[in-house]
Write a protein that holds these residues in place. Structure first.
Motif, PDB file in Angstrom:
ATOM      1  N   ILE A 190       0.818  -1.287   0.012  1.00  0.00           N
ATOM      2  CA  ILE A 190       0.017   0.069   0.169  1.00  0.00           C
ATOM      3  C   ILE A 190       0.969   1.385  -0.002  1.00  0.00           C
ATOM      4  O   ILE A 190       0.756   2.261  -0.826  1.00  0.00           O
ATOM      5  N   ILE A 191       1.956   1.348   0.763  1.00  0.00           N
ATOM      6  CA  ILE A 191       3.095   2.316   0.740  1.00  0.00           C
ATOM      7  C   ILE A 191       4.394   1.625   0.715  1.00  0.00           C
ATOM      8  O   ILE A 191       4.645   0.893   1.642  1.00  0.00           O
ATOM      9  N   HIS A 192       4.997   1.746  -0.395  1.00  0.00           N
ATOM     10  CA  HIS A 192       6.226   1.184  -0.473  1.00  0.00           C
ATOM     11  C   HIS A 192       7.417   2.094   0.645  1.00  0.00           C
ATOM     12  O   HIS A 192       7.021   2.996   0.642  1.00  0.00           O
ATOM     13  N   LYS A 193       8.276   0.966   1.080  1.00  0.00           N
ATOM     14  CA  LYS A 193       9.233   1.806   2.241  1.00  0.00           C
ATOM     15  C   LYS A 193       9.809   3.172   1.655  1.00  0.00           C
ATOM     16  O   LYS A 193      10.182   4.030   2.376  1.00  0.00           O
ATOM     17  N   ASP A 194      10.087   3.271   0.368  1.00  0.00           N
ATOM     18  CA  ASP A 194      10.932   4.303  -0.208  1.00  0.00           C
ATOM     19  C   ASP A 194       9.874   5.672  -0.258  1.00  0.00           C
ATOM     20  O   ASP A 194      10.233   6.890  -0.270  1.00  0.00           O
ATOM     21  N   ASP A 195       8.745   5.438   0.023  1.00  0.00           N
ATOM     22  CA  ASP A 195       7.780   6.186   0.062  1.00  0.00           C
ATOM     23  C   ASP A 195       6.998   6.534   1.422  1.00  0.00           C
ATOM     24  O   ASP A 195       6.101   7.373   1.546  1.00  0.00           O
ATOM     25  N   LEU A 196       7.572   5.867   2.297  1.00  0.00           N
ATOM     26  CA  LEU A 196       7.239   6.144   3.534  1.00  0.00           C
ATOM     27  C   LEU A 196       7.996   6.479   4.769  1.00  0.00           C
ATOM     28  O   LEU A 196       9.304   6.259   4.784  1.00  0.00           O
ATOM     29  N   VAL A 197       7.638   7.414   5.623  1.00  0.00           N
ATOM     30  CA  VAL A 197       8.413   8.025   6.682  1.00  0.00           C
ATOM     31  C   VAL A 197       7.995   7.783   7.949  1.00  0.00           C
ATOM     32  O   VAL A 197       6.528   8.337   8.262  1.00  0.00           O
ATOM     33  N   LYS A 198       8.456   7.222   8.944  1.00  0.00           N
ATOM     34  CA  LYS A 198       7.956   7.239  10.132  1.00  0.00           C
ATOM     35  C   LYS A 198       7.870   8.494  10.962  1.00  0.00           C
ATOM     36  O   LYS A 198       9.004   9.305  10.620  1.00  0.00           O
TER      37      LYS A 198
END
Ligand code: GLU
Length: 368
Positions: free
Chosen positions: A359-367
């Motif tokens: 749903i959200i790729h890790k490259d497009d995801l920020v904690k």
């Protein structure tokens, strides 16, 4: 204090700093301010100004009252006032041998990645030419739903997009107090904020009515964007003469320090989003995966809120409704509605077409 080590500095000037109580532009104040900017430019600093005041100066020009103006009327007034505002800057900055330019931005210009990169390129080119860009929201086309409405968050987003080292918000108070100084004598002044925790939010609420149009809420939101993008931010009193000089000389102001580890430019842009389109609520397994730097898969999504399209900014929340990440979704809200809770291998069957697995790729995801 910190300013000596900064190269790219954004300064936000609110309407009440630039225009007096009778609606007249503060000529001497701006003349002195231009001298401060001249000094900074002489020291090879690059300066961007985010200035409010179009609507206030437009009202002054037309001889009408600002209070109670309807949105469509204020948009028309802004188109008149913006030229007056720039005229005021141009004439005053000329005297300090400073060249200026006008940049009018909409929410879409900062929230769409390609447009935000274009804005950055233009501003960088202007700075390389030794020009001082003056930014405002494009009030003539921005309506309530697609508008910043306050220049605090706009200034923070601009700072993030151009990778500024520091943002200074000139306000009508000295900075952040623990309580309202008019009501409580035992208050403390906060000089440095490392983390925007519940206490800081509480102080901001208590002192809310001390601040101008954007209020303290938008200033704290601006500080959050800055902290996450590795940019220092100061709130200082703009009402006195030479406020920048005073901040440099370490007089009263509140500094918000950036988060220690700096994200790359794209992730800074994702985390600094000011207009997420929706949210997904995830289970503990997905939360653990995100904390370990993994992508968000459909299996861990419990619920969704809002309507969003593929590529939109969305918030990721845990079961207690606490935001834990932000990212760009690979699916629309209706698609997520269909595939939530399912294993990634089932996506093709459920949707009837093949697509990404996350749903959200890790490259497009920020904690957060
Ligand atoms: N863009 C508005 C103006 O120029 C001001 C928004 C704000 O008060 O921050 O009048």
């Amino acid at each position: 204090m910190y300013i000596d080590k900064f190269k790219k500095i954004v300064i936000k000037i609110g309407s009440s700093t630039l225009i007096d109580k009778n609606g007249k532009p503060k000529k001497i104040w701006l003349k002195e301010f231009a001298k401060d900017i001249r000094n900074l430019v002489n020291k090879k600093k690059q300066i961007v100004i985010v200035s409010s005041g179009a609507i206030a100066i437009g009202c002054e020009y037309l001889g009408i009252k600002k209070n109670g103006l309807k949105v469509d009327k204020s948009q028309a007034v802004a188109s008149i006032g913006q030229i007056e505002l720039m005229d005021f800057y141009k004439n005053t900055f000329n005297k300090s041998k400073l060249k200026i330019s006008q940049i009018l931005l909409t929410l879409d210009d900062t929230e769409q990645r390609r447009r935000s990169i274009n804005a950055r390129r233009t501003i960088d080119n202007l700075l390389a030419m030794g020009v001082v860009p003056i930014v405002n929201e494009n009030d003539t086309t921005a309506t309530t739903e697609i508008k910043y409405g306050d220049n605090d968050r706009l200034a923070a987003r601009v700072s993030q997009i151009i990778s500024a080292d520091c943002l200074i918000l000139l306000s009508d108070v000295d900075g952040l107090y623990t309580d309202n100084p008019k009501k409580n004598k035992k208050i403390k002044f906060i000089k440095t904020v490392k983390e925007i925790d519940e206490n800081i939010k509480k102080y901001a609420t208590r002192t809310e009515n001390l601040y101008g149009s954007g209020g303290m809420k938008t200033k704290i939101e601006a500080a959050k964007i800055c902290q996450l993008s590795g940019c220092y931010m100061a709130i200082g009193n703009g009402n006195s003469m030479n406020p920048i000089k005073k901040i440099i000389e370490n007089q009263k102001c509140t500094w918000f320090l950036p988060r220690v580890s700096k994200l790359d430019a794209r992730k800074q842009w994702i985390i600094g989003s000011v207009a997420p389109k929706g949210e997904v609520i995830i289970d503990q397994g997905a939360l653990d995966a995100i904390r370990n730097g993994k992508s968000l898969l459909p299996a861990g999504v419990k619920r969704i809120n809002g309507n969003f399209e593929k590529g939109d900014h969305i918030l990721v929340k845990d079961q207690n409704n606490v935001e834990c990440a932000r990212g760009l979704t690979s699916f629309s809200s209706s698609e997520v509605g269909k595939i939530k809770g399912s294993h990634s291998s089932k996506i093709k069957n459920i949707l009837g077409y093949s697509s990404r697995e996350e749903i959200i790729h890790k490259d497009d995801l920020v904690k957060v």
